[in-house]
Design an enzyme around this catalytic site. Structure first.
Site, short mmCIF file in Angstrom:
data_model
loop_
_atom_site.label_atom_id
_atom_site.label_comp_id
_atom_site.label_asym_id
_atom_site.label_seq_id
_atom_site.Cartn_x
_atom_site.Cartn_y
_atom_site.Cartn_z
N ASP A 113 -13.46 9.43 2.80
CA ASP A 113 -14.80 8.87 3.05
C ASP A 113 -15.60 9.62 4.09
OD1 ASP A 113 -14.03 6.32 1.83
OD2 ASP A 113 -12.91 6.07 3.71
N ASP A 137 -4.42 6.79 0.80
CA ASP A 137 -4.71 5.36 0.96
C ASP A 137 -5.26 4.73 -0.33
OD1 ASP A 137 -4.07 6.05 3.53
OD2 ASP A 137 -6.12 6.00 4.29
N MET A 179 1.93 3.85 5.78
CA MET A 179 0.54 4.23 6.05
C MET A 179 -0.42 3.53 5.09
SD MET A 179 0.41 8.26 6.95
CE MET A 179 0.71 8.83 8.60
N ARG A 181 -3.89 2.83 6.34
CA ARG A 181 -4.96 2.19 7.13
C ARG A 181 -5.12 0.74 6.70
NH1 ARG A 181 -7.50 6.09 10.10
NH2 ARG A 181 -7.69 8.10 9.11
N ARG A 276 16.13 -3.32 12.34
CA ARG A 276 15.69 -2.02 12.85
C ARG A 276 14.34 -1.66 12.24
NH1 ARG A 276 19.31 -2.75 15.79
NH2 ARG A 276 21.09 -1.43 16.29
O1 F6P Z 1 -6.08 8.23 5.78
C1 F6P Z 1 -4.86 8.87 5.61
C2 F6P Z 1 -3.89 8.50 6.69
O2 F6P Z 1 -2.65 9.13 6.42
C3 F6P Z 1 -3.69 7.01 6.91
O3 F6P Z 1 -2.89 6.41 5.95
C4 F6P Z 1 -3.13 6.99 8.31
O4 F6P Z 1 -3.40 5.77 8.94
C5 F6P Z 1 -3.87 8.12 8.99
O5 F6P Z 1 -4.34 8.97 7.96
C6 F6P Z 1 -3.05 8.91 9.97
O6 F6P Z 1 -3.87 9.84 10.60
P1 F6P Z 1 -3.34 11.03 11.51
O7 F6P Z 1 -2.86 12.11 10.61
O8 F6P Z 1 -4.54 11.42 12.33
O9 F6P Z 1 -2.22 10.48 12.34
#
Ligand code: F6P
Length: 360
Positions: A113, A137, A179, A181, A276
């Site tokens: 985006d 994502d 991951m 977001r 864990r």
């Molecule tokens: O948007 C892609 C992403 O991998 C997300 O899933 C994650 O939250 C973020 O980027 C991690 O960003 P960075 O590489 O800056 O740690």
């Protein structure tokens, strides 16, 4: 000979090199030269270019990452300039002029985006521009799926399967942080395919007591372990999400992280079952692309190149239900939301007894 610049920006993902190869090879046939911009908008502003030809893209489609680098920090119209004191300047026009000076009159920009929002601004400055969407994502309207998502799901599934064997041996609850977001696609599809018992999504605030009850129920029922797949932005009802850091200058400044550590302690305390945390992190984004991402990347790269050759501008290419489509650059962030009322993977998972953190 026409020259077109190609850039990858934002968080990397598997499949980017396939787009790059398709753009370069398709351009060759059209007698167009491709100039790679290194490291996303950093290279755009700082004029770091590299010539891309047949030799530079030989066999790259099977490699993860991006051969021209990427960065998810810089915004070209709000760029930090260190002139004794750091201040911000709009660097779009001078960066376009620098490209024009070397004969570039079109750009293909691959990104999420934030990246494509800046691509829209570049297009509004008169540069012919086509965007290619990518993100693990899977939260961009322009394409379903986005480049990188399917590989990230595969990577997550492979990792969770490994976690399961050690969880079994030790009779443990493993809380696996994923991951994505604020989008739950990766956790839903990855958690489901890997056979997670509990899936916690950002789209549905969980009830901690209900999660702990479910853990007890599963263990008391004779299963030796529990896998909880938790989105990095999942949150307990009425509580805040767990943020690990703020990255200044980034389009999305929040970086999520910490939910697995927190939740695993809470589960252990409340249930007495050893637990864990496992953070899958960038493993999900790394490594070779799966076949589907190689093909999707190539199709979108070639489509973008054809639009450029046809003189079209201001579009994001994508795939919808298998077909190639193009949409205009949106003026505001246009995220695809994981709609739990209509998503049938969610429905199937629930029908099969997977618990989503709230009692039905
Ligand atoms: O948007 C892609 C992403 O991998 C997300 O899933 C994650 O939250 C973020 O980027 C991690 O960003 P960075 O590489 O800056 O740690």
């Amino acid at each position: 000979m026409r020259k077109v610049a190609l850039m990858t920006a934002g968080g990397d993902c598997p499949g980017l090199n396939s787009v790059i190869k398709a753009v370069v090879m398709s351009a060759q046939k059209k007698n167009i030269e491709i100039i790679g911009i290194m490291d996303g908008y950093k290279g755009f502003v700082e004029k770091n270019y590299v010539k891309l030809d047949k030799k530079s893209v030989y066999n790259i489609e099977t490699e993860g990452g991006t051969i021209i680098g990427s960065s998810n920090k810089e915004c070209p119209f709000h760029y930090p300039v260190d002139d004794k004191k750091v201040h911000y300047e709009d660097m779009v026009e001078p960066s376009i002029q620098a490209l024009r000076k070397i004969g570039v009159d079109g750009m293909i920009i691959i990104g999420g985006d934030g990246t494509l929002d800046s691509a829209r601004v570049i297009e509004e400055h008169g540069m012919q521009t086509i965007g290619v969407p990518k993100t693990i994502d899977n939260d961009m309207i322009a394409s379903n799926p986005t480049i990188g998502f399917q590989t990230a799901v595969e990577n997550a599934v492979e990792a969770i399967r490994k976690v399961k064997t050690t969880a079994y041996s030790h009779r443990r609850v493993m809380v696996v942080e994923m991951m994505g977001r604020t989008s739950g696609y990766l956790t839903l599809y990855g958690g489901f395919a890997a056979g997670a018992d509990i899936i916690l999504l950002p789209e549905l605030e969980y009830d901690l007591d209900a999660v702990c009850e479910k853990v007890k129920e599963i263990m008391d029922g004779g299963k030796r372990y529990v896998i909880v797949a938790a989105s990095e932005a999942a949150k307990e009802k009425g509580k805040d999400e767990t943020i690990s850091r703020i990255v200044k200058d980034s389009f999305e400044q929040k970086r999520y992280g910490g939910i697995a550590e927190k939740l695993s302690r809470q589960i252990e305390e409340k249930t007495g079952v050893e637990s864990r945390p496992v953070v899958l992190g960038h493993i999900q984004r790394g490594g070779e692309p799966c076949t589907a991402d190689i093909i999707l990347g190539a199709r979108l790269g070639d489509y973008a190149m054809n639009l450029i050759a046809d003189g079209r501008s201001g579009f994001i290419v994508g795939a919808q239900e298998g077909d190639l489509v193009k949409t205009k650059f949106p003026k505001v962030r246009d995220a695809r939301i994981l709609d739990l009322d209509t998503n049938d993977v969610y429905r199937t998972a629930r029908d099969m007894g997977i618990f989503f953190g709230v009692k039905e």
